[in-house]
Design a protein around this motif. Structure first.
Motif, PDB file in Angstrom:
ATOM      1  N   LYS A 184      34.772  40.051  40.207  1.00 55.08           N
ATOM      2  CA  LYS A 184      34.886  40.578  41.581  1.00 55.08           C
ATOM      3  C   LYS A 184      34.268  39.632  42.620  1.00 55.08           C
ATOM      4  O   LYS A 184      34.579  39.710  43.796  1.00 55.08           O
ATOM      5  CB  LYS A 184      34.301  41.982  41.683  1.00 55.08           C
ATOM      6  CG  LYS A 184      32.835  42.131  41.377  1.00 55.08           C
ATOM      7  CD  LYS A 184      32.404  43.570  41.694  1.00 55.08           C
ATOM      8  CE  LYS A 184      30.939  43.825  41.417  1.00 55.08           C
ATOM      9  NZ  LYS A 184      30.623  44.045  39.995  1.00 55.08           N
ATOM     10  N   TYR A 185      33.400  38.743  42.174  1.00 53.00           N
ATOM     11  CA  TYR A 185      32.784  37.782  43.097  1.00 53.00           C
ATOM     12  C   TYR A 185      33.516  36.433  43.139  1.00 53.00           C
ATOM     13  O   TYR A 185      33.148  35.550  43.904  1.00 53.00           O
ATOM     14  CB  TYR A 185      31.345  37.494  42.681  1.00 53.00           C
ATOM     15  CG  TYR A 185      30.429  38.693  42.716  1.00 53.00           C
ATOM     16  CD1 TYR A 185      30.335  39.474  43.866  1.00 53.00           C
ATOM     17  CD2 TYR A 185      29.660  39.023  41.605  1.00 53.00           C
ATOM     18  CE1 TYR A 185      29.480  40.567  43.902  1.00 53.00           C
ATOM     19  CE2 TYR A 185      28.804  40.110  41.640  1.00 53.00           C
ATOM     20  CZ  TYR A 185      28.720  40.880  42.782  1.00 53.00           C
ATOM     21  OH  TYR A 185      27.882  41.946  42.822  1.00 53.00           O
ATOM     22  N   LEU A 186      34.497  36.254  42.248  1.00 54.71           N
ATOM     23  CA  LEU A 186      35.129  34.935  42.132  1.00 54.71           C
ATOM     24  C   LEU A 186      36.406  34.871  42.962  1.00 54.71           C
ATOM     25  O   LEU A 186      37.150  35.848  43.044  1.00 54.71           O
ATOM     26  CB  LEU A 186      35.451  34.621  40.667  1.00 54.71           C
ATOM     27  CG  LEU A 186      34.277  34.766  39.676  1.00 54.71           C
ATOM     28  CD1 LEU A 186      34.717  34.355  38.264  1.00 54.71           C
ATOM     29  CD2 LEU A 186      33.072  33.943  40.111  1.00 54.71           C
ATOM     30  N   SER A 187      36.658  33.703  43.563  1.00 56.32           N
ATOM     31  CA  SER A 187      37.887  33.568  44.352  1.00 56.32           C
ATOM     32  C   SER A 187      39.019  33.009  43.497  1.00 56.32           C
ATOM     33  O   SER A 187      40.192  33.267  43.768  1.00 56.32           O
ATOM     34  CB  SER A 187      37.652  32.672  45.567  1.00 56.32           C
ATOM     35  OG  SER A 187      37.097  31.428  45.193  1.00 56.32           O
ATOM     36  N   SER A 188      38.700  32.238  42.471  1.00 55.22           N
ATOM     37  CA  SER A 188      39.729  31.731  41.561  1.00 55.22           C
ATOM     38  C   SER A 188      39.078  31.400  40.225  1.00 55.22           C
ATOM     39  O   SER A 188      37.853  31.262  40.145  1.00 55.22           O
ATOM     40  CB  SER A 188      40.377  30.466  42.137  1.00 55.22           C
ATOM     41  OG  SER A 188      39.472  29.386  42.047  1.00 55.22           O
ATOM     42  N   GLY A 189      39.905  31.313  39.191  1.00 54.63           N
ATOM     43  CA  GLY A 189      39.351  30.969  37.877  1.00 54.63           C
ATOM     44  C   GLY A 189      40.442  30.696  36.871  1.00 54.63           C
ATOM     45  O   GLY A 189      41.571  31.164  37.016  1.00 54.63           O
ATOM     46  N   MET A 190      40.098  29.902  35.877  1.00 53.84           N
ATOM     47  CA  MET A 190      41.024  29.605  34.766  1.00 53.84           C
ATOM     48  C   MET A 190      40.205  29.085  33.603  1.00 53.84           C
ATOM     49  O   MET A 190      39.028  28.740  33.778  1.00 53.84           O
ATOM     50  CB  MET A 190      42.063  28.554  35.200  1.00 53.84           C
ATOM     51  CG  MET A 190      41.491  27.182  35.467  1.00 53.84           C
ATOM     52  SD  MET A 190      42.706  26.015  36.158  1.00 53.84           S
ATOM     53  CE  MET A 190      43.835  25.806  34.790  1.00 53.84           C
ATOM     54  N   ASP A 191      40.800  29.038  32.422  1.00 56.55           N
ATOM     55  CA  ASP A 191      40.044  28.467  31.313  1.00 56.55           C
ATOM     56  C   ASP A 191      40.334  26.971  31.216  1.00 56.55           C
ATOM     57  O   ASP A 191      41.316  26.473  31.763  1.00 56.55           O
ATOM     58  CB  ASP A 191      40.329  29.202  29.984  1.00 56.55           C
ATOM     59  CG  ASP A 191      41.751  29.026  29.503  1.00 56.55           C
ATOM     60  OD1 ASP A 191      42.618  28.593  30.289  1.00 56.55           O
ATOM     61  OD2 ASP A 191      42.016  29.313  28.325  1.00 56.55           O
TER      62      ASP A 191
END
Ligand SMILES: Nc1ncnc2c1ncn2[C@@H]1O[C@H](COP(=O)(O)OP(=O)(O)O)[C@@H](O)[C@H]1O
Ligand SMILES: Cc1ncc(C[n+]2csc(CCOP(=O)(O)OP(=O)(O)O)c2C)c(N)n1
Ligand SMILES: [Mg+2]
Length: 274
Positions: A184-191
């Protein structure tokens, strides 16, 4: 354009482009795990092959902030496999699926010279989907854990050495708890499957061709180590304390590498994609 990107460009779906496809509250993802491309038979037991192929697939679901629930497993197996070998492979899949609360609900099996494993994972979103495309100028960019181990392991194997069963190359450690708590605090992400630099270039491109203001230069052996299955993510600096607290609670090491800036980012690694 790589042949991979060229091939994918023929499909019209708006769901293509992230670690998994978000359709309603579900995420669908698939990854291949193939002999002589992702592993050599001499390097890993059948149980380890099953485990790693399952983990790299679960990684995509987790990276979308989704909890994996069902798996379909396609396998191409050599005809000469014994019953004992088939049992070892199947038990590897079943054990890892169980550990993550996943039910293997189907798949397909056929014979071929080299082993190939294709897994489809169906998962349910835990909140908002964690996509690649929403990194904003000014956001901090970070990754979890330590990088470089997988490349080190691969190099050792390619030189004829062996690895203990706990090493990163044999058994990646996924950061599920950290992702679910912090999404909920992240704007983007990936592995990170193709190396921090390559995957970061994808994330920044998807976020509107932005770049990275580098805080501290990292060596290529960290930037280009593939198959790490750590998380790469961005967040507004105002969430830094909250994220560091979750990192502490979930015993996850966080490394801030810089912030998103209005410039271009270039991958510093050799391209190995099809
Ligand atoms: N053969 C294919 N047909 C359709 N879509 C594909 C194919 N291969 C890859 N994709 C899609 O392209 C996107 C990028 O894939 P990829 O870079 O391999 O992701 P990942 O690194 O998470 O596996 C994903 O959305 C994936 O579903
Ligand atoms: C025999 C062998 N050679 C080379 C490698 C290294 N390697 C193969 S694929 C790959 C990158 C990740 O695989 P990919 O299929 O691109 O994963 P995706 O990005 O689709 O998740 C790496 C570092 C390996 N694991 N095994
Ligand atoms: Mg892929």
């Amino acid at each position: 354009m790589s042949k991979e990107a060229f091939f994918i460009s023929h499909f019209g779906s708006k769901h293509i482009g992230d670690d998994g496809a978000v359709v309603g509250n579900y995420v669908y993802s698939k990854d291949l795990f193939c002999e002589d491309i992702h592993f050599k038979r001499a390097w890993m037991s059948l149980e380890q092959i099953a485990q790693k192929s399952m983990l790299v697939n679960l990684s995509d679901a987790i990276a979308m902030n989704a909890k994996p629930c069902y798996a379909l497993i396609g396998v191409v197996l050599p005809k000469q496999f014994s019953h004992a070998q088939l049992t070892e492979l199947a038990r590897g899949f079943e054990a890892m699926a169980k550990r993550y609360g996943v039910e293997i609900i189907g798949g397909d099996t056929t014979a071929g010279e080299k082993m190939m494993i294709s897994i489809t994972i169906v998962s349910t979103l835990q909140g908002k989907a964690l996509e690649r495309k929403n990194a904003k100028v000014g956001d901090l960019v970070a990754y979890t854990g330590k990088l470089g181990h997988s490349y080190k392991g691969l190099t050792r194997l390619l030189r004829g050495g062996s690895l203990s069963k706990k090493t990163r190359f044999i058994r990646p450690t996924l950061k599920a708890n950290f992702v679910y708590k912090s999404a909920k605090y992240l704007s983007s992400g990936m592995d990170i499957s193709d190396g921090l630099s390559k995957d970061l270039s994808r994330l920044l491109k998807e976020s509107g061709n932005v770049g990275l203001h580098v805080k501290k230069k990292l060596p290529k052996r960290l930037l280009c180590s593939g198959e790490e299955y750590e998380m790469l993510f961005s967040f507004n600096p105002r969430h830094k304390q909250g994220i560091l607290r979750i990192a502490q609670q979930t015993r996850t090491k966080i490394n801030i590498i810089g912030h998103v800036a209005r410039k271009r980012y270039r991958c510093v690694c050799k391209e190995h994609h099809f």
